[in-house]
Design an enzyme around this catalytic site. Sequence first.
Site, PDB file in Angstrom:
ATOM      1  N   ASP A  56      53.758 -21.312   8.611  1.00 39.51           N
ATOM      2  CA  ASP A  56      54.601 -20.244   8.054  1.00 39.51           C
ATOM      3  C   ASP A  56      53.850 -19.643   6.872  1.00 39.51           C
ATOM      4  OD1 ASP A  56      56.417 -18.674   6.741  1.00 39.51           O
ATOM      5  OD2 ASP A  56      57.962 -20.217   6.541  1.00 39.51           O
ATOM      6  N   TRP A  74      49.247   2.103  16.565  1.00 34.83           N
ATOM      7  CA  TRP A  74      49.872   2.226  17.890  1.00 34.83           C
ATOM      8  C   TRP A  74      49.385   1.137  18.854  1.00 34.83           C
ATOM      9  CZ3 TRP A  74      50.505   8.011  19.686  1.00 34.83           C
ATOM     10  CH2 TRP A  74      50.953   8.787  18.613  1.00 34.83           C
ATOM     11  N   LYS A 111      52.967  -3.249   3.796  1.00 36.10           N
ATOM     12  CA  LYS A 111      51.605  -3.485   4.314  1.00 36.10           C
ATOM     13  C   LYS A 111      50.575  -3.075   3.256  1.00 36.10           C
ATOM     14  CE  LYS A 111      50.553  -4.763   7.906  1.00 36.10           C
ATOM     15  NZ  LYS A 111      50.326  -6.170   8.398  1.00 36.10           N
ATOM     16  N   THR A 141      56.881  -6.681  11.566  1.00 40.24           N
ATOM     17  CA  THR A 141      56.443  -5.428  12.192  1.00 40.24           C
ATOM     18  C   THR A 141      57.593  -4.519  12.643  1.00 40.24           C
ATOM     19  OG1 THR A 141      56.288  -6.544  14.332  1.00 40.24           O
ATOM     20  CG2 THR A 141      54.274  -6.443  13.016  1.00 40.24           C
ATOM     21  N   THR A 197      47.762  -1.133   8.726  1.00 40.97           N
ATOM     22  CA  THR A 197      48.361  -0.127   9.612  1.00 40.97           C
ATOM     23  C   THR A 197      48.101   1.319   9.183  1.00 40.97           C
ATOM     24  OG1 THR A 197      50.508   0.709  10.364  1.00 40.97           O
ATOM     25  CG2 THR A 197      50.498  -0.392   8.261  1.00 40.97           C
ATOM     26  N   TYR A 223      58.150  -0.597   5.619  1.00 40.57           N
ATOM     27  CA  TYR A 223      57.106  -1.343   6.339  1.00 40.57           C
ATOM     28  C   TYR A 223      55.716  -0.956   5.818  1.00 40.57           C
ATOM     29  CZ  TYR A 223      53.776  -2.282  10.144  1.00 40.57           C
ATOM     30  OH  TYR A 223      52.679  -2.656  10.872  1.00 40.57           O
ATOM     31  N   GLY A 262      52.495 -13.606  18.581  1.00 36.51           N
ATOM     32  CA  GLY A 262      52.745 -12.167  18.533  1.00 36.51           C
ATOM     33  C   GLY A 262      51.810 -11.443  19.499  1.00 36.51           C
ATOM     34  N   ALA A 321      52.900 -10.981  10.886  1.00 37.08           N
ATOM     35  CA  ALA A 321      53.407  -9.879  10.066  1.00 37.08           C
ATOM     36  C   ALA A 321      54.875  -9.634  10.384  1.00 37.08           C
ATOM     37  CB  ALA A 321      52.619  -8.595  10.355  1.00 37.08           C
TER      38      ALA A 321
HETATM   39  N1  NAP Z   1      52.209  -3.188  16.811  1.00 35.39           N
HETATM   40  C1  NAP Z   1      51.690  -2.067  16.312  1.00 35.39           C
HETATM   41  O1  NAP Z   1      51.870  -0.966  16.840  1.00 35.39           O
HETATM   42  C2  NAP Z   1      50.845  -2.127  15.058  1.00 35.39           C
HETATM   43  C3  NAP Z   1      50.315  -0.934  14.547  1.00 35.39           C
HETATM   44  C4  NAP Z   1      49.517  -0.996  13.404  1.00 35.39           C
HETATM   45  C5  NAP Z   1      49.275  -2.206  12.798  1.00 35.39           C
HETATM   46  N2  NAP Z   1      49.837  -3.343  13.305  1.00 35.39           N
HETATM   47  C6  NAP Z   1      49.571  -4.630  12.641  1.00 35.39           C
HETATM   48  O2  NAP Z   1      48.928  -5.480  13.569  1.00 35.39           O
HETATM   49  C7  NAP Z   1      49.257  -6.830  13.286  1.00 35.39           C
HETATM   50  C8  NAP Z   1      49.702  -7.527  14.563  1.00 35.39           C
HETATM   51  O3  NAP Z   1      50.848  -6.856  15.079  1.00 35.39           O
HETATM   52  P1  NAP Z   1      51.573  -7.339  16.409  1.00 35.39           P
HETATM   53  O4  NAP Z   1      51.896  -6.117  17.192  1.00 35.39           O
HETATM   54  O5  NAP Z   1      50.789  -8.429  17.055  1.00 35.39           O
HETATM   55  O6  NAP Z   1      52.931  -7.927  15.797  1.00 35.39           O
HETATM   56  P2  NAP Z   1      54.045  -8.850  16.458  1.00 35.39           P
HETATM   57  O7  NAP Z   1      53.909  -8.833  17.939  1.00 35.39           O
HETATM   58  O8  NAP Z   1      55.341  -8.439  15.848  1.00 35.39           O
HETATM   59  O9  NAP Z   1      53.672 -10.312  15.981  1.00 35.39           O
HETATM   60  C9  NAP Z   1      53.868 -10.732  14.672  1.00 35.39           C
HETATM   61  C10 NAP Z   1      53.866 -12.247  14.667  1.00 35.39           C
HETATM   62  O10 NAP Z   1      54.014 -12.664  13.310  1.00 35.39           O
HETATM   63  C11 NAP Z   1      54.765 -13.840  13.346  1.00 35.39           C
HETATM   64  N3  NAP Z   1      55.384 -14.124  12.055  1.00 35.39           N
HETATM   65  C12 NAP Z   1      56.423 -13.499  11.448  1.00 35.39           C
HETATM   66  N4  NAP Z   1      56.709 -14.101  10.292  1.00 35.39           N
HETATM   67  C13 NAP Z   1      55.833 -15.119  10.154  1.00 35.39           C
HETATM   68  C14 NAP Z   1      55.626 -16.106   9.169  1.00 35.39           C
HETATM   69  N5  NAP Z   1      56.383 -16.181   8.071  1.00 35.39           N
HETATM   70  N6  NAP Z   1      54.621 -17.005   9.351  1.00 35.39           N
HETATM   71  C15 NAP Z   1      53.856 -16.960  10.464  1.00 35.39           C
HETATM   72  N7  NAP Z   1      54.006 -16.062  11.426  1.00 35.39           N
HETATM   73  C16 NAP Z   1      54.983 -15.148  11.279  1.00 35.39           C
HETATM   74  C17 NAP Z   1      55.810 -13.602  14.413  1.00 35.39           C
HETATM   75  O11 NAP Z   1      56.278 -14.859  14.848  1.00 35.39           O
HETATM   76  P3  NAP Z   1      57.821 -15.060  15.249  1.00 35.39           P
HETATM   77  O12 NAP Z   1      58.069 -14.156  16.389  1.00 35.39           O
HETATM   78  O13 NAP Z   1      57.893 -16.521  15.585  1.00 35.39           O
HETATM   79  O14 NAP Z   1      58.608 -14.690  14.030  1.00 35.39           O
HETATM   80  C18 NAP Z   1      55.000 -12.885  15.478  1.00 35.39           C
HETATM   81  O15 NAP Z   1      54.482 -13.801  16.400  1.00 35.39           O
HETATM   82  C19 NAP Z   1      50.294  -6.778  12.182  1.00 35.39           C
HETATM   83  O16 NAP Z   1      49.665  -7.006  10.942  1.00 35.39           O
HETATM   84  C20 NAP Z   1      50.813  -5.364  12.229  1.00 35.39           C
HETATM   85  O17 NAP Z   1      51.287  -4.934  10.956  1.00 35.39           O
HETATM   86  C21 NAP Z   1      50.600  -3.332  14.432  1.00 35.39           C
END
Ligand code: NAP
Length: 283
Positions: free
Chosen positions: A37, A151, A130, A63, A102, A126, A10, A61
């Site tokens: 997983d 963000w 969380k 997301t 988040t 969502y 991710g 997560a």
């Molecule tokens: N992005 C934002 O703007 C934002 C804002 C606030 C907080 N956050 C938090 O920051 C964290 C990281 O976000 P990110 O942007 O890096 O998210 P992301 O790019 O969507 O990455 C999430 C990763 O989780 C993996 N995943 C999903 N289901 C899974 C499972 N059952 N077991 C293991 N892995 C799994 C996905 O793998 P697959 O693709 O293979 O399914 C993906 O690689 C999250 O906790 C998110 O809630 C993000």
Amino acid sequence: MVVLVTGANGQLGQALQFIAPNHPEIQFVFCDSTSLDITNLNNVEQNFKQHKPDFCINAAAYTAVDKAESEPEKAHLINVVGAKNLAEACKKFDTILLHISTDFLFDGTKDSPYTEEDTPNPTGVYGQTKLDGEKAIQETFDKHFIIRTSWVYSQFGNNFMKTMLRLASERDKLSVVNDQIGTPTHAVDLAEVLVKISTSIFHLPSSNLFGIYNFSNEGQCSWYDFAKKIFEFNNVKINLEPIPTTSFPTPAKRPAFSVLDKTKLKNAFRIEVKHWGESLKNT
Ligand SMILES: NC(=O)c1ccc[n+]([C@@H]2O[C@H](COP(=O)([O-])OP(=O)(O)OC[C@H]3O[C@@H](n4cnc5c(N)ncnc54)[C@H](OP(=O)(O)O)[C@@H]3O)[C@@H](O)[C@H]2O)c1
């Protein structure tokens, strides 16, 4: 010191892989969703048994903020059951858990930065999952850090910055909301903070710093301001129009204001935080 990272493919997972070579003192174990997983407790425990991590950074997560409205069970499974499974494994193997949460926990009715003491009130599925994930961890295992961020963007994965640049290559004009205020967070800055917390705690194992912390870059802006800077720093000429949220309806309601107060984190770990514009400029 062994740090196991879930969700390694991710956005945050890739940012951690990017900074890993700068931290040779850490043996990183990067697990993607096929090798680990988080919704499968047996699979989680097998990985912990094999790698014996001192820390687990949960970058996995669900997301998809809008899609979660129509897939609440899937969002719950990953964000709540998955988080609980990791806390269970951390408890069993005496591993410190660093979990990411988040700003979408908050309803956005405040007009000053949210502290860790403010009461969450999510406006969508969502955010609710969380929040429930945070609670599942708190009820399961004390040795955790929950880092709430907002963000998140970077050169990795899917994010607002990359979406804006892609859309700008396809269109002459873009409309972006200017009445949702928050703070962009560079995924690499977040990754460095997670490493900083881990290395600090590794050398101070009896410290009592566990708990919830906020982290984003400094400053605040609207999505429109963010887009404007993205185009400025990338020399993209485009007709950019500010619009109200009411002109851009989405399945999930977002907080109108979700700036996070980072005082607790800065004091506890002596972290200097870059302004969002500075981090964006260097992307
Ligand atoms: N992005 C934002 O703007 C934002 C804002 C606030 C907080 N956050 C938090 O920051 C964290 C990281 O976000 P990110 O942007 O890096 O998210 P992301 O790019 O969507 O990455 C999430 C990763 O989780 C993996 N995943 C999903 N289901 C899974 C499972 N059952 N077991 C293991 N892995 C799994 C996905 O793998 P697959 O693709 O293979 O399914 C993906 O690689 C999250 O906790 C998110 O809630 C993000």
